[in-house]
Enzyme design. Sequence first.
Site, PDB file in Angstrom:
ATOM      1  N   TYR A 115       0.866  -1.186   0.000  1.00 26.90           N
ATOM      2  CA  TYR A 115       0.000   0.000   0.000  1.00 26.90           C
ATOM      3  C   TYR A 115       0.897   1.229   0.000  1.00 26.90           C
ATOM      4  O   TYR A 115       1.861   1.312   0.768  1.00 26.90           O
ATOM      5  CB  TYR A 115      -0.914   0.027   1.233  1.00 26.90           C
ATOM      6  N   GLU A 142      -3.167   7.647  -4.325  1.00 29.61           N
ATOM      7  CA  GLU A 142      -3.242   6.382  -3.581  1.00 29.61           C
ATOM      8  C   GLU A 142      -3.036   5.230  -4.557  1.00 29.61           C
ATOM      9  O   GLU A 142      -3.813   5.055  -5.492  1.00 29.61           O
ATOM     10  CB  GLU A 142      -4.600   6.243  -2.885  1.00 29.61           C
TER      11      GLU A 142
END
Length: 296
Positions: free
Chosen positions: A20, A107
């Site tokens: 992530y 993101e």
Amino acid sequence: GKPVNTVLLAKKMALAKEFYFAIFMDRASGGPLIIACSEGGTSIEDLAESSPEKIIKVPVNITTGPTDEQIETVVNGLGVSGDKESAGYQIRALYNLFVDKDCTMVEVNPLAEDTDGNLIAADAKIGFDDNAEFRHKDIFDQRDHTQEDPREVAAAKWDLNYIGLDGNIGCMVNGAGLAMSTMDIISLNGGSPANFLDVGGGAKVEQIKAAFEIITSDPAVKAILVNIFGGIMKCDIIAEGIIEASRELDLKVPVVVRLEGTNVERGKQLLEESGLDLITADDLDDAATKAVASIA
């Protein structure tokens, strides 16, 4: 649901590991914040709950950008097994994207590693600062308005802030805080707001008329509450807009008006002399009570 206008195809990738990675603006540090985790493919909220110790947070000085040490911290935090120098270049490139394109968020989830150890942005979500539209016309031209509420799109064209809700009392207010309190008082009086609509501090008569058009385009709206505190916004300008909109749109729903502040007496005089069936109120609670009663 939303209309499907385009189908995007992506090359099938053999992913060995998923991470992530994200960059957000952070109020606490007053600049960009890089967030990285050695586990990806799921929401960061779930990761924060299940494995908080694996999440790396690196605040970045926006005037100088990330240092080599900070890039190394992120790469090590991700747990990259391939070429770490190459991974560092990619992390810096993502940061440059965030700054150069005036992003509010980058993101990448997952930021993945293939079987050869190469980093791949397998899926990403990017947000852009609306205030920077003039610098990135090529990006904003790709905006697909069919995926948005048409009332919100129309409001944006008039520089109005509109959010549709599920109630039946339309609200037109100046200032976000006053709009929130107006919706709260409507609810406290047993009503249900149909929208959030902030006309801002410098709306013109044409914008007021547009606001009425947008509010009344919602068939669920059975009454409208106008709550204006005149500071920069003058009450007589609001009154003129209300009068013109009422006449041109032939409004079929009750309109409750509460004005206070700059030129309030002139505004009230215009409403009284208009000959229109408008309901005036002395204060916000009185206005909410009358708006709810008008559709009871």
